[in-house]
Design an enzyme around this catalytic site. Structure first.
Site, short mmCIF file in Angstrom:
data_model
loop_
_atom_site.label_atom_id
_atom_site.label_comp_id
_atom_site.label_asym_id
_atom_site.label_seq_id
_atom_site.Cartn_x
_atom_site.Cartn_y
_atom_site.Cartn_z
N PHE A 375 7.87 57.17 64.78
CA PHE A 375 6.57 57.83 64.91
C PHE A 375 5.43 56.86 64.62
CE2 PHE A 375 8.34 62.32 63.94
CZ PHE A 375 8.68 62.47 65.27
N HIS A 376 5.65 55.96 63.64
CA HIS A 376 4.58 55.02 63.31
C HIS A 376 4.42 53.95 64.37
CE1 HIS A 376 4.69 56.95 59.35
NE2 HIS A 376 3.49 56.44 59.18
#
Length: 550
Positions: A375-376
């Site tokens: 996600f990052h």
């Protein structure tokens, strides 16, 4: 003679800027929560004043993944509509303000209950965890406010089409309509579970909740949410970056087709987040995994279009070798460099997404911190860096100020700091995830096992990377504050690229919205009707609620 710069109307600019201010305020608050999280996970810090780790985790997820993105996207899209489809009418602008204040009030309510410890349920708010009813009401207001904004954009686009019969809508406006259609269709799921399940349950009107139904409705929304974040970044890549570098849009038709395919394949795929859950027939999981992997096609179309545009630009400048165009790109211009770093980050980010969506490979990384690292890479690097790059021309365009050379240099430093910090933090998350380090867990919950001890270096690396990312947040906030109120007055361009002169004419059928919506509805019904009926018919006894995670 100086070229006249096409400007967004001042009243429309105020509407867009209001969204920007809330977005970057959320970035600051969510960034503080993120910094504290990685410090706690490193084992080198304990939270003061009774602050809970999951309280921080919830605030970080809600403020950054939901509030920052939604406000920035809607503000950018209102400005884009005004720039390409003409000044908003008074009624459309009023609807935009109603939507803004509805979202802002909802954000304030939700944030209040998170910060007071009444809603430490993460941004996914899985049952049987239960928050204060105010948390759910606030989220519902955010969604409703976004719907009001979306319908205002639809009306404005329809007005342009009525005034220009027989013409395709402006490319950026077309893309905005696709993205808001995607958002409205997808957010029906989270609205349904909040209004029909969570609010009655948290008020005590019902004793139990069907956990599988609630999670299915959430992920019906949760995966297309990723594309709601991503498509505005694609808008900037397709439409803005060509103008910034002095090139041309490679293909208007290809851009529109890729967005239509994202609309088709982004919604009926939520089961790939539920591959390990019982109660869903494996056949339907397989169908949705296939549909999930179909979204690779428009992503590859986008990559082809972008690098074809770069190559054509380079060759127009004299490049002759395979990668000769690289030396002609404006590397010292933050408006280009920052989004370009986001593009490059999407290569490993997209590869990780294929792993997450694959049934067998997902078993290795499911519920590990690998997913957080993914996600990052996607939202916190690809999407957010593209948004930062857009802010460097959008905000001064709206405020009538100048993105000075000094701010440009600082923006490049910020991008370098962000990239190094993310490489360290996300890399450590991916690596620790392969060793089984759990997702969403603080250091104190790992226990004293030898395996937990093996994860300590990775947690320290995450703290180092996270600290650098917070420094990057402070730098970008300084730049934004300067562009809002203190930079010299001037005229900054809202760059809109032009299509190649010899490109094929775009077919008019792209604006057959009734056809695209019918196809989306059919795909959703095929993917969800039978498995959802099974969930209702074969539902186990409902789950009682538990307050928060603390």
């Amino acid at each position: 003679m100086r070229e006249t710069i096409a400007k967004v109307d001042k009243k429309d600019a105020k509407l867009a800027l209001a969204h920007m201010i809330v977005a970057f305020t959320a970035l600051f608050l969510g960034g503080i929560c993120g910094l504290l999280q990685v410090l706690v996970r490193s084992g080198k810090m304990e939270l003061p004043a009774g602050i809970g780790y999951y309280q921080l985790l919830t605030a970080h997820g809600v403020l950054l993944a939901l509030i920052l993105t939604t406000f920035f996207i809607i503000g950018f899209q209102f400005a884009g509509m005004s720039r390409t489809a003409g000044t908003l009418s008074d009624k459309t602008r009023l609807a935009g303000w109603i939507g803004f204040w509805t979202m802002t009030i909802g954000t304030a309510i939700t944030t209040f209950y998170i910060l007071t410890g009444e809603a430490s349920v993460l941004y996914t708010f899985y049952a049987p965890l239960q928050a204060h009813v105010g948390f759910y009401i606030g989220l519902a207001l955010v969604v409703v406010g976004s719907w009001i904004a979306g319908f205002a954009m639809f009306v404005h686009y329809a007005k342009w089409k009525k005034q220009h019969p027989g013409q395709n809508g402006p490319l950026l406006s077309f893309m905005i309509v696709v993205n808001m259609a995607l958002w409205l269709i997808a957010s029906l799921g989270v609205a349904a579970t909040v209004l029909l399940q969570f609010i009655p349950w948290s008020l005590g009107w019902t004793e139990n909740i069907n956990v599988l139904v609630s999670r299915t409705l959430f992920w019906y929304f949760g995966h297309p949410l990723v594309y709601f974040w991503l498509l505005p970044a694609y808008m900037i890549w397709y439409v803005v970056i060509p103008k910034v570098i002095g090139g041309k849009i490679f293909s208007d038709s290809l851009a529109r087709m890729s967005f239509i395919l994202f609309l088709f394949f982004s919604v009926p795929v939520g089961f790939h987040h539920q591959l390990t859950e019982p109660g869903i027939d494996p056949f339907w999981k397989y169908i949705q995994v296939v549909l999930t992997l179909m979204v690779v096609i428009p992503s590859l179309m986008t990559a082809f279009s972008m690098f074809a545009m770069f190559e054509r630009f380079g060759r127009s400048k004299g490049a002759s070798s395979l990668f000769g165009w690289l030396r002609f790109l404006p590397w010292k211009d933050a408006r280009f460099l920052v989004p370009f770093i986001g593009m490059i980050a999407f290569i490993p980010g997209g590869a990780g997404g294929i792993i997450n969506a694959s049934h067998q490979l997902n078993q290795v990384v499911h519920n590990t911190i690998w997913v957080t690292g993914h996600f990052h890479l996607t939202i916190a690097t690809t999407v957010i860096l593209t948004f930062f790059g857009a802010a460097y021309w959008l905000i001064p365009h709206l405020t009538g100020r100048t993105f000075t050379n000094q701010l440009n240099q600082l923006a490049i430093v910020q991008a370098v700091v962000w990239s190094i910090g993310m490489l360290i933090m996300s890399g450590a998350m991916h690596w620790a995830g392969l060793y089984g380090a759990p997702r969403r867990s603080s250091f104190s919950l790992y226990g004293n096992s030898s395996q937990a001890a093996d994860w300590i270096p990775y947690q320290i690396a995450q703290a180092v990377g996270g600290t650098m990312l917070f420094l990057g947040i402070l730098l970008v906030l300084y730049i934004v504050v300067q562009l809002l109120w203190f930079a010299p007055k001037g005229d900054e361009e809202f760059p809109i690229g032009e299509t190649e002169e010899h490109a094929e004419k775009t077919p008019l059928f792209f604006d057959k919205w009734w056809l695209w919506i019918i196809i989306v509805v059919v795909l959703i019904l095929l993917a969800y009707t039978i498995p959802f009926a099974h969930m209702i018919e074969q539902a186990p006894p409902g789950s009682p609620g538990y307050r928060n995670l603390c």
